[in-house]
Design an enzyme around this catalytic site. Structure first.
Site, PDB file in Angstrom:
ATOM      1  N   GLY A 256       0.793  -1.231   0.000  1.00  0.00           N
ATOM      2  CA  GLY A 256       0.000   0.000   0.000  1.00  0.00           C
ATOM      3  C   GLY A 256       0.822   1.275   0.000  1.00  0.00           C
ATOM      4  O   GLY A 256       0.253   2.369  -0.121  1.00  0.00           O
ATOM      5  N   ALA A 257       2.143   1.177   0.102  1.00  0.00           N
ATOM      6  CA  ALA A 257       2.966   2.402   0.142  1.00  0.00           C
ATOM      7  C   ALA A 257       2.804   3.213  -1.142  1.00  0.00           C
ATOM      8  O   ALA A 257       2.655   4.441  -1.102  1.00  0.00           O
ATOM      9  CB  ALA A 257       4.436   2.060   0.360  1.00  0.00           C
ATOM     10  N   ASP A 259       0.244   3.180  -3.149  1.00  0.00           N
ATOM     11  CA  ASP A 259      -1.115   3.732  -3.205  1.00  0.00           C
ATOM     12  C   ASP A 259      -1.247   4.937  -2.274  1.00  0.00           C
ATOM     13  O   ASP A 259      -1.908   5.927  -2.609  1.00  0.00           O
ATOM     14  CB  ASP A 259      -2.143   2.669  -2.819  1.00  0.00           C
ATOM     15  CG  ASP A 259      -2.004   1.414  -3.668  1.00  0.00           C
ATOM     16  OD1 ASP A 259      -1.597   1.545  -4.841  1.00  0.00           O
ATOM     17  OD2 ASP A 259      -2.295   0.319  -3.169  1.00  0.00           O
TER      18      ASP A 259
HETATM   19  P1  ATP Z   1       3.598  -0.975  -3.681  1.00  0.00           P
HETATM   20  O1  ATP Z   1       4.347  -1.900  -2.764  1.00  0.00           O
HETATM   21  O2  ATP Z   1       2.394  -0.364  -3.015  1.00  0.00           O
HETATM   22  O3  ATP Z   1       3.338  -1.513  -5.054  1.00  0.00           O
HETATM   23  P2  ATP Z   1       5.362   0.890  -5.056  1.00  0.00           P
HETATM   24  O4  ATP Z   1       6.451  -0.021  -5.489  1.00  0.00           O
HETATM   25  O5  ATP Z   1       4.417   1.424  -6.020  1.00  0.00           O
HETATM   26  O6  ATP Z   1       4.584   0.238  -3.808  1.00  0.00           O
HETATM   27  P3  ATP Z   1       7.200   2.179  -3.312  1.00  0.00           P
HETATM   28  O7  ATP Z   1       8.317   2.736  -4.078  1.00  0.00           O
HETATM   29  O8  ATP Z   1       7.410   0.934  -2.543  1.00  0.00           O
HETATM   30  O9  ATP Z   1       5.960   2.114  -4.279  1.00  0.00           O
HETATM   31  O10 ATP Z   1       6.684   3.243  -2.249  1.00  0.00           O
HETATM   32  C1  ATP Z   1       6.062   4.452  -2.599  1.00  0.00           C
HETATM   33  C2  ATP Z   1       6.676   5.589  -1.844  1.00  0.00           C
HETATM   34  O11 ATP Z   1       6.553   5.352  -0.429  1.00  0.00           O
HETATM   35  C3  ATP Z   1       8.151   5.750  -2.098  1.00  0.00           C
HETATM   36  O12 ATP Z   1       8.345   6.577  -3.219  1.00  0.00           O
HETATM   37  C4  ATP Z   1       8.629   6.376  -0.805  1.00  0.00           C
HETATM   38  O13 ATP Z   1       8.410   7.755  -0.802  1.00  0.00           O
HETATM   39  C5  ATP Z   1       7.727   5.755   0.246  1.00  0.00           C
HETATM   40  N1  ATP Z   1       8.374   4.560   0.841  1.00  0.00           N
HETATM   41  C6  ATP Z   1       8.192   3.268   0.499  1.00  0.00           C
HETATM   42  N2  ATP Z   1       8.956   2.445   1.262  1.00  0.00           N
HETATM   43  C7  ATP Z   1       9.635   3.250   2.118  1.00  0.00           C
HETATM   44  C8  ATP Z   1      10.575   3.011   3.188  1.00  0.00           C
HETATM   45  N3  ATP Z   1      10.981   1.782   3.517  1.00  0.00           N
HETATM   46  N4  ATP Z   1      11.059   4.093   3.836  1.00  0.00           N
HETATM   47  C9  ATP Z   1      10.660   5.344   3.532  1.00  0.00           C
HETATM   48  N5  ATP Z   1       9.780   5.619   2.550  1.00  0.00           N
HETATM   49  C10 ATP Z   1       9.258   4.595   1.854  1.00  0.00           C
END
Ligand code: ATP
Length: 319
Positions: A256-257, A259
């Site tokens: 969900g990060a 999203d």
């Molecule tokens: P999902 O797992 O929901 O498919 P995603 O791959 O689309 O995620 P991520 O890059 O994992 O997206 O995360 C989205 C944003 O959340 C990142 O750009 C960052 O700003 C923040 N984020 C994710 N994980 C972390 C972390 N471990 N520490 C700090 N910020 C994070």
């Protein structure tokens, strides 16, 4: 007009009660409501923005539970329809000990795939300041046609179109088909967000250098984002580009990060559309979105860990 309307699937993930096991080894599963477009709508609402969800659920216990979750979180469910013949989609998901995510979907077909263009809540879609969607709703008819029609309605009514492909390879007949279909609506979007994995999948190149990202840029776009997990994200607009680091947090579950990041950013954009042209404002908004994504990784599950605006501001101030 500040409404974010999110279109697509809402479903239940079943997640093992213990970490690091395969689906076969899992002793038991917990229900974790999700579906990226639904998560985005709830993320917007949690931080105080107006949000609506458009999609189809099964007319069953799970479908009614999911609609209640939308309402309980302040999301307008006026675009939700129920299918009496098909079940709400389910997905069994695990993060195995080897770090690989394993998915098993129950969609044969599930209600979300059966949304028709006639069932769209046109008036609701016309109220969108931003219309957001993914690519899972492109996989099967009749939902694919409904998706394309909804994009048209939103665009004609003056909404910005926002696209997070949210690649789930296992749902497509082939990698080639996934790539072709995901890119088939690339040129319509004003705002596009991809992950590092999606960038590689779509370009065939394992690098986040500017020249690689630019392969996904179109002159019709207003903003292209590449999220980089704990590294934050890179942004590309017509007149400027750069990177914004994220915040240091104790990561527990990244579900969900992405999203949360999208929801937070869209909320900021509908509140102040000039942030798309003003780099300083945009960077502030991306910082807010990074913080929202970061907080979401600190608790298990997607929806329960989406932060309020106060929590996001607190993390930014503390840093
Ligand atoms: P999902 O797992 O929901 O498919 P995603 O791959 O689309 O995620 P991520 O890059 O994992 O997206 O995360 C989205 C944003 O959340 C990142 O750009 C960052 O700003 C923040 N984020 C994710 N994980 C972390 C972390 N471990 N520490 C700090 N910020 C994070």
């Amino acid at each position: 007009r500040e409404l974010v309307v999110s279109f697509g699937e809402m479903l239940i993930d079943f997640v093992p009660t213990v970490a690091g096991v395969s689906l076969a080894e899992a002793p038991a599963f917990l229900k974790a409501p999700g579906g990226a477009p639904a998560n985005v709508a709830i993320a917007v609402s949690r931080i105080g923005g107006g949000a609506a969800f458009v999609g189809k659920l099964g007319d069953d216990e799970f479908g009614r539970m999911l609609a209640a979750i939308l309402r309980d979180n302040g999301v307008d469910d006026g675009g939700v329809v129920f299918d009496s013949g098909a079940r709400t989609a389910l997905a069994f998901v695990t993060l195995r000990a080897d770090g690989e995510r394993e998915f098993m979907f129950y969609r044969n077909p599930s209600a979300d795939m059966l949304l028709t263009a006639d069932e769209l809540n046109v008036e609701l879609i016309k109220r969108a300041a931003v219309f957001h969607y993914g690519s899972i709703s492109l996989i099967a008819e009749p939902c694919r046609t409904a998706h394309l029609r909804a994009m048209e309605i939103a665009k004609e009514a003056g909404a910005l179109l926002s696209y997070d492909p949210n690649l789930r390879e296992a749902l497509w007949p082939s990698r080639e088909e996934a790539r072709t279909q995901i890119l088939s609506i690339w040129d319509q979007a004003d705002i596009v967000k991809v992950s590092e994995v999606e960038l590689e999948f779509l370009t065939g190149i394992n690098s986040v250098e500017d020249d690689v990202v630019m392969k996904l840029w179109r002159p019709t776009m207003k903003l292209l984002l590449v999220t980089l997990g704990d590294q934050g994200c890179k942004y590309y607009a017509r007149d400027f580009h750069g990177a914004v680091p994220s915040f240091k947090v104790q990561q527990v579950d990244t579900t969900g990060a992405g999203d949360a990041f999208v929801g937070a950013l869209l909320r900021r954009i509908v509140k102040d559309p000039s942030s798309l042209q003003d780099e300083k404002k945009l960077v502030e908004s991306i910082k807010f979105a990074n913080a929202c994504g970061a907080i979401t990784t600190t608790k298990k599950g997607a929806i329960p860990s989406l932060p309020t605006e106060a929590e996001v501001l607190q993390l930014i101030e503390k840093a």
